[in-house]
Motif scaffolding. Structure first.
Motif, PDB file in Angstrom:
ATOM      1  N   ARG A   1      42.595  27.092  38.770  1.00 17.15           N
ATOM      2  CA  ARG A   1      41.430  27.282  39.644  1.00 17.15           C
ATOM      3  C   ARG A   1      40.591  26.000  39.713  1.00 17.15           C
ATOM      4  O   ARG A   1      40.162  25.577  40.783  1.00 17.15           O
TER       5      ARG A   1
ATOM      6  N   GLY B   1      29.043  32.864  40.505  1.00 22.77           N
ATOM      7  CA  GLY B   1      29.510  33.086  41.875  1.00 22.77           C
ATOM      8  C   GLY B   1      28.979  32.017  42.804  1.00 22.77           C
ATOM      9  O   GLY B   1      27.781  31.780  42.867  1.00 22.77           O
ATOM     10  N   GLY B   2      29.899  31.370  43.526  1.00 23.38           N
ATOM     11  CA  GLY B   2      29.473  30.343  44.486  1.00 23.38           C
ATOM     12  C   GLY B   2      29.368  28.962  43.883  1.00 23.38           C
ATOM     13  O   GLY B   2      28.669  28.103  44.421  1.00 23.38           O
ATOM     14  N   THR B   3      30.081  28.712  42.783  1.00 22.33           N
ATOM     15  CA  THR B   3      29.953  27.397  42.148  1.00 22.33           C
ATOM     16  C   THR B   3      30.513  26.282  43.023  1.00 22.33           C
ATOM     17  O   THR B   3      30.011  25.165  42.992  1.00 22.33           O
ATOM     18  N   ARG B   4      31.575  26.566  43.800  1.00 19.13           N
ATOM     19  CA  ARG B   4      32.148  25.466  44.600  1.00 19.13           C
ATOM     20  C   ARG B   4      31.147  24.990  45.652  1.00 19.13           C
ATOM     21  O   ARG B   4      31.064  23.799  45.932  1.00 19.13           O
TER      22      ARG B   4
HETATM   23  P1  ADP Z   1      33.177  30.225  43.115  1.00 19.30           P
HETATM   24  O1  ADP Z   1      32.447  29.950  41.831  1.00 19.30           O
HETATM   25  O2  ADP Z   1      33.232  29.039  44.002  1.00 19.30           O
HETATM   26  O3  ADP Z   1      32.665  31.466  43.809  1.00 19.30           O
HETATM   27  P2  ADP Z   1      35.480  31.838  42.401  1.00 19.30           P
HETATM   28  O4  ADP Z   1      35.354  32.768  43.562  1.00 19.30           O
HETATM   29  O5  ADP Z   1      36.862  31.445  41.956  1.00 19.30           O
HETATM   30  O6  ADP Z   1      34.699  30.469  42.717  1.00 19.30           O
HETATM   31  O7  ADP Z   1      34.735  32.417  41.141  1.00 19.30           O
HETATM   32  C1  ADP Z   1      33.673  33.318  41.274  1.00 19.30           C
HETATM   33  C2  ADP Z   1      32.935  33.410  39.976  1.00 19.30           C
HETATM   34  O8  ADP Z   1      33.761  33.993  38.984  1.00 19.30           O
HETATM   35  C3  ADP Z   1      32.494  32.088  39.355  1.00 19.30           C
HETATM   36  O9  ADP Z   1      31.353  31.528  39.961  1.00 19.30           O
HETATM   37  C4  ADP Z   1      32.229  32.515  37.935  1.00 19.30           C
HETATM   38  O10 ADP Z   1      30.946  33.128  37.823  1.00 19.30           O
HETATM   39  C5  ADP Z   1      33.321  33.564  37.717  1.00 19.30           C
HETATM   40  N1  ADP Z   1      34.455  32.956  36.986  1.00 19.30           N
HETATM   41  C6  ADP Z   1      35.282  31.998  37.413  1.00 19.30           C
HETATM   42  N2  ADP Z   1      36.179  31.658  36.463  1.00 19.30           N
HETATM   43  C7  ADP Z   1      35.904  32.434  35.396  1.00 19.30           C
HETATM   44  C8  ADP Z   1      36.452  32.569  34.080  1.00 19.30           C
HETATM   45  N3  ADP Z   1      37.487  31.822  33.660  1.00 19.30           N
HETATM   46  N4  ADP Z   1      35.897  33.496  33.267  1.00 19.30           N
HETATM   47  C9  ADP Z   1      34.849  34.260  33.669  1.00 19.30           C
HETATM   48  N5  ADP Z   1      34.275  34.164  34.883  1.00 19.30           N
HETATM   49  C10 ADP Z   1      34.783  33.272  35.737  1.00 19.30           C
END
Ligand code: ADP
Length: 244
Positions: free
Chosen positions: A97, A134-137
């Motif tokens: 990821r 959520g939404g880190t990207r």
């Molecule tokens: P984004 O952060 O861009 O929304 P994702 O949709 O892949 O990307 O992830 C959503 C959310 O899931 C992340 O922001 C984080 O809070 C949670 N997440 C991602 N990876 C993990 C992990 N390995 N363990 C626990 N929570 C995670």
């Protein structure tokens, strides 16, 4: 998402979301330009409960040399989540990821960066997710743009980012972690507000053509709000009293 059953109420009878927001209300966003002494440019963002730090280094020599390009500079991006950034400890080694998000952010930034101005060199963008919700990207892409500008890298435009999505059959702005997990669609969007061009668009979930168009519109409008905060962060550092 994508067929998972919602086990929680994502929208109440008054149209309020699980964290109390209205459908088109973003989470609290705070962006700070600068802050890292040893980086050429940096930025810190709080986007709801996401907390992300970005350091930019370069333009600088490329090692190994064969990776350099005589005609143009190259952009390298590393998105990394701290083991403590999520509830259950995350393995610090790069996950699939993280490798994918690094690539997605790099490709979303490239149209904005004038790479041809610094041939044979590299600009490195290091993204550290301290807390994820959520939404880190999108938050990371937004902060990376500010950090690149802070480093004085020539740019055509900023890239502002936010996700639109769908919960309870309703199009929403800025998908939080619960909405991402249990909602119906998540559409991260990166947008150059002056050039009016989208540089990132992903979709997880299913939308009708009408919902798709609405999500893009809601997302682009959200990016314009984020852009104002990016400008404010740079203004505060360079013309304000932040003292960095
Ligand atoms: P984004 O952060 O861009 O929304 P994702 O949709 O892949 O990307 O992830 C959503 C959310 O899931 C992340 O922001 C984080 O809070 C949670 N997440 C991602 N990876 C993990 C992990 N390995 N363990 C626990 N929570 C995670």
């Amino acid at each position: 998402m994508g067929g998972r059953e919602a086990t929680m109420v994502l929208m109440d009878e008054n149209g309020k979301r699980c964290d109390g927001r209205t459908v088109d209300e973003p989470r609290r966003i705070m962006i700070k330009a600068g802050g890292l002494k040893n980086a050429d440019g940096s930025a810190y963002i709080e986007f709801g409960d996401n907390k992300i730090l970005v350091g930019v280094f370069g333009p600088r020599d490329v090692h190994p040399k064969h990776m350099s390009n005589t005609d143009t500079g190259i952009l390298r991006v590393r998105y990394h989540m701290e083991p403590f950034s999520v509830g259950e400890r995350k393995n610090p080694a790069p996950s699939r990821r993280e490798i994918e998000i690094s690539k997605v952010i790099k490709e979303a930034l490239e149209p904005a960066v004038m790479l041809d101005k610094f041939p044979r060199t590299a600009v490195d963008v290091f993204i550290e997710v301290l807390q994820a919700d959520g939404g880190t990207r999108c938050a990371a892409l937004t902060a990376a743009s500010v950090a690149l500008a802070d480093a004085g890298i020539p740019m055509r435009d900023m890239v502002a980012a936010i996700a639109a999505g769908k919960v309870a059959d309703t199009v929403i702005l800025d998908v939080n972690n619960e909405e991402d997990q249990a909602g119906q669609a998540d559409m991260p969007i990166g947008y150059m507000p002056n050039l009016e061009k989208i540089t990132l668009l992903q979709l997880d979930g299913v939308l009708t053509p009408e919902e798709y168009k609405k999500c893009v519109q809601v997302g682009v409008d959200g990016c314009k709000l984020v852009y104002e905060l990016q400008k404010k962060a740079l203004n505060d550092k360079y013309f304000g009293n932040s003292g960095d």
